[in-house]
Design a protein around this motif. Structure first.
Motif, mmCIF file in Angstrom:
data_model
loop_
_atom_site.group_PDB
_atom_site.id
_atom_site.type_symbol
_atom_site.label_atom_id
_atom_site.label_comp_id
_atom_site.label_asym_id
_atom_site.label_seq_id
_atom_site.Cartn_x
_atom_site.Cartn_y
_atom_site.Cartn_z
ATOM 1 N N SER A 103 0.830 -1.198 0.000
ATOM 2 C CA SER A 103 0.000 0.000 0.000
ATOM 3 C C SER A 103 0.872 1.259 0.000
ATOM 4 O O SER A 103 2.063 1.209 0.270
ATOM 5 C CB SER A 103 -0.912 0.005 1.232
ATOM 6 N N ASP A 104 0.245 2.382 -0.290
ATOM 7 C CA ASP A 104 0.967 3.654 -0.330
ATOM 8 C C ASP A 104 1.539 4.002 1.040
ATOM 9 O O ASP A 104 2.607 4.592 1.136
ATOM 10 C CB ASP A 104 0.036 4.777 -0.797
ATOM 11 N N GLU A 105 0.837 3.631 2.123
ATOM 12 C CA GLU A 105 1.315 3.941 3.464
ATOM 13 C C GLU A 105 2.637 3.228 3.748
ATOM 14 O O GLU A 105 3.525 3.784 4.358
ATOM 15 C CB GLU A 105 0.285 3.514 4.499
ATOM 16 N N ARG A 106 2.749 2.003 3.301
ATOM 17 C CA ARG A 106 3.960 1.228 3.577
ATOM 18 C C ARG A 106 5.135 1.693 2.722
ATOM 19 O O ARG A 106 6.278 1.521 3.105
ATOM 20 C CB ARG A 106 3.714 -0.257 3.343
ATOM 21 N N LYS A 107 4.872 2.289 1.586
ATOM 22 C CA LYS A 107 5.959 2.779 0.727
ATOM 23 C C LYS A 107 6.696 3.935 1.392
ATOM 24 O O LYS A 107 7.871 4.152 1.125
ATOM 25 C CB LYS A 107 5.407 3.224 -0.626
ATOM 26 N N ASP A 108 6.002 4.666 2.266
ATOM 27 C CA ASP A 108 6.612 5.804 2.939
ATOM 28 C C ASP A 108 7.494 5.380 4.110
ATOM 29 O O ASP A 108 8.242 6.190 4.639
ATOM 30 C CB ASP A 108 5.530 6.755 3.459
ATOM 31 N N LEU A 109 7.409 4.128 4.515
ATOM 32 C CA LEU A 109 8.187 3.651 5.657
ATOM 33 C C LEU A 109 9.617 3.313 5.262
ATOM 34 O O LEU A 109 9.877 2.934 4.124
ATOM 35 C CB LEU A 109 7.539 2.395 6.245
ATOM 36 N N PRO A 110 10.532 3.391 6.218
ATOM 37 C CA PRO A 110 11.914 2.990 5.930
ATOM 38 C C PRO A 110 11.971 1.474 5.651
ATOM 39 O O PRO A 110 11.098 0.725 6.075
ATOM 40 C CB PRO A 110 12.672 3.323 7.210
ATOM 41 N N PRO A 111 12.999 1.023 4.963
ATOM 42 C CA PRO A 111 13.123 -0.399 4.628
ATOM 43 C C PRO A 111 13.086 -1.320 5.855
ATOM 44 O O PRO A 111 12.487 -2.394 5.806
ATOM 45 C CB PRO A 111 14.471 -0.500 3.921
ATOM 46 N N ALA A 112 13.679 -0.891 6.956
ATOM 47 C CA ALA A 112 13.674 -1.725 8.169
ATOM 48 C C ALA A 112 12.251 -1.920 8.686
ATOM 49 O O ALA A 112 11.884 -3.014 9.116
ATOM 50 C CB ALA A 112 14.546 -1.087 9.244
ATOM 51 N N ALA A 113 11.439 -0.876 8.624
ATOM 52 C CA ALA A 113 10.052 -0.976 9.077
ATOM 53 C C ALA A 113 9.249 -1.872 8.140
ATOM 54 O O ALA A 113 8.410 -2.652 8.586
ATOM 55 C CB ALA A 113 9.421 0.409 9.161
ATOM 56 N N GLN A 114 9.494 -1.765 6.852
ATOM 57 C CA GLN A 114 8.805 -2.627 5.896
ATOM 58 C C GLN A 114 9.151 -4.097 6.139
ATOM 59 O O GLN A 114 8.270 -4.960 6.092
ATOM 60 C CB GLN A 114 9.167 -2.221 4.465
ATOM 61 N N ARG A 115 10.434 -4.378 6.407
ATOM 62 C CA ARG A 115 10.851 -5.752 6.712
ATOM 63 C C ARG A 115 10.178 -6.244 7.987
ATOM 64 O O ARG A 115 9.718 -7.377 8.058
ATOM 65 C CB ARG A 115 12.368 -5.839 6.869
ATOM 66 N N LEU B 225 7.305 -5.306 9.291
ATOM 67 C CA LEU B 225 5.892 -5.578 9.022
ATOM 68 C C LEU B 225 5.714 -6.883 8.255
ATOM 69 O O LEU B 225 4.798 -7.662 8.539
ATOM 70 C CB LEU B 225 5.270 -4.419 8.239
ATOM 71 N N ALA B 226 6.587 -7.149 7.300
ATOM 72 C CA ALA B 226 6.508 -8.395 6.537
ATOM 73 C C ALA B 226 6.782 -9.598 7.435
ATOM 74 O O ALA B 226 6.090 -10.624 7.343
ATOM 75 C CB ALA B 226 7.497 -8.362 5.375
ATOM 76 N N GLU B 227 7.768 -9.469 8.321
ATOM 77 C CA GLU B 227 8.074 -10.570 9.249
ATOM 78 C C GLU B 227 6.919 -10.812 10.210
ATOM 79 O O GLU B 227 6.579 -11.956 10.502
ATOM 80 C CB GLU B 227 9.347 -10.252 10.035
ATOM 81 N N ALA B 228 6.296 -9.757 10.698
ATOM 82 C CA ALA B 228 5.168 -9.898 11.617
ATOM 83 C C ALA B 228 3.999 -10.584 10.920
ATOM 84 O O ALA B 228 3.337 -11.452 11.507
ATOM 85 C CB ALA B 228 4.745 -8.533 12.147
ATOM 86 N N GLU B 229 3.736 -10.223 9.686
ATOM 87 C CA GLU B 229 2.652 -10.862 8.926
ATOM 88 C C GLU B 229 2.935 -12.347 8.735
ATOM 89 O O GLU B 229 2.049 -13.184 8.875
ATOM 90 C CB GLU B 229 2.488 -10.169 7.578
ATOM 91 N N GLU B 230 4.179 -12.693 8.452
ATOM 92 C CA GLU B 230 4.559 -14.098 8.281
ATOM 93 C C GLU B 230 4.382 -14.868 9.592
ATOM 94 O O GLU B 230 3.891 -15.997 9.590
ATOM 95 C CB GLU B 230 6.015 -14.190 7.805
ATOM 96 N N ARG B 231 4.760 -14.243 10.717
ATOM 97 C CA ARG B 231 4.580 -14.896 12.023
ATOM 98 C C ARG B 231 3.099 -15.121 12.321
ATOM 99 O O ARG B 231 2.717 -16.160 12.859
ATOM 100 C CB ARG B 231 5.206 -14.061 13.137
ATOM 101 N N ARG B 232 2.251 -14.143 11.977
ATOM 102 C CA ARG B 232 0.802 -14.295 12.190
ATOM 103 C C ARG B 232 0.254 -15.469 11.386
ATOM 104 O O ARG B 232 -0.526 -16.269 11.898
ATOM 105 C CB ARG B 232 0.066 -13.021 11.795
ATOM 106 N N LYS B 233 0.663 -15.568 10.132
ATOM 107 C CA LYS B 233 0.196 -16.667 9.284
ATOM 108 C C LYS B 233 0.651 -18.012 9.833
ATOM 109 O O LYS B 233 -0.125 -18.967 9.885
ATOM 110 C CB LYS B 233 0.713 -16.494 7.857
#
Length: 60
Positions: free
Chosen positions: A2-14, A16-24
């Motif tokens: 999403s556009d909101e995530r594009k504004d985040l630094p790369p570390a924050a994007q990583r 969020l992706a790791e947290a989503e993977e842990r949830r799944k």
């Protein structure tokens, strides 16, 4: 992404992706666990401090 995530630094994007993977992974593992038979209904008493059932205090 999403556009909101594009504004985040790369570390924050990583992160969020790791947290989503842990949830799944947690959801898949929860579905694979056997169902408890004869257990209490409602929230876990150890977590919520509800140590009574039908007005009677219970213990392990």
């Amino acid at each position: 992404m999403s556009d909101e995530r594009k504004d985040l630094p790369p570390a924050a994007q990583r992160a969020l992706a790791e947290a989503e993977e842990r949830r799944k992974t947690a959801e898949i593992e929860a579905k694979a666990r056997p169902k408890e038979l004869g257990g209490r209904d409602g929230p876990d008493p150890a977590r919520y401090g509800d140590w009574e059932k039908k007005g009677i205090a219970i213990d392990f």
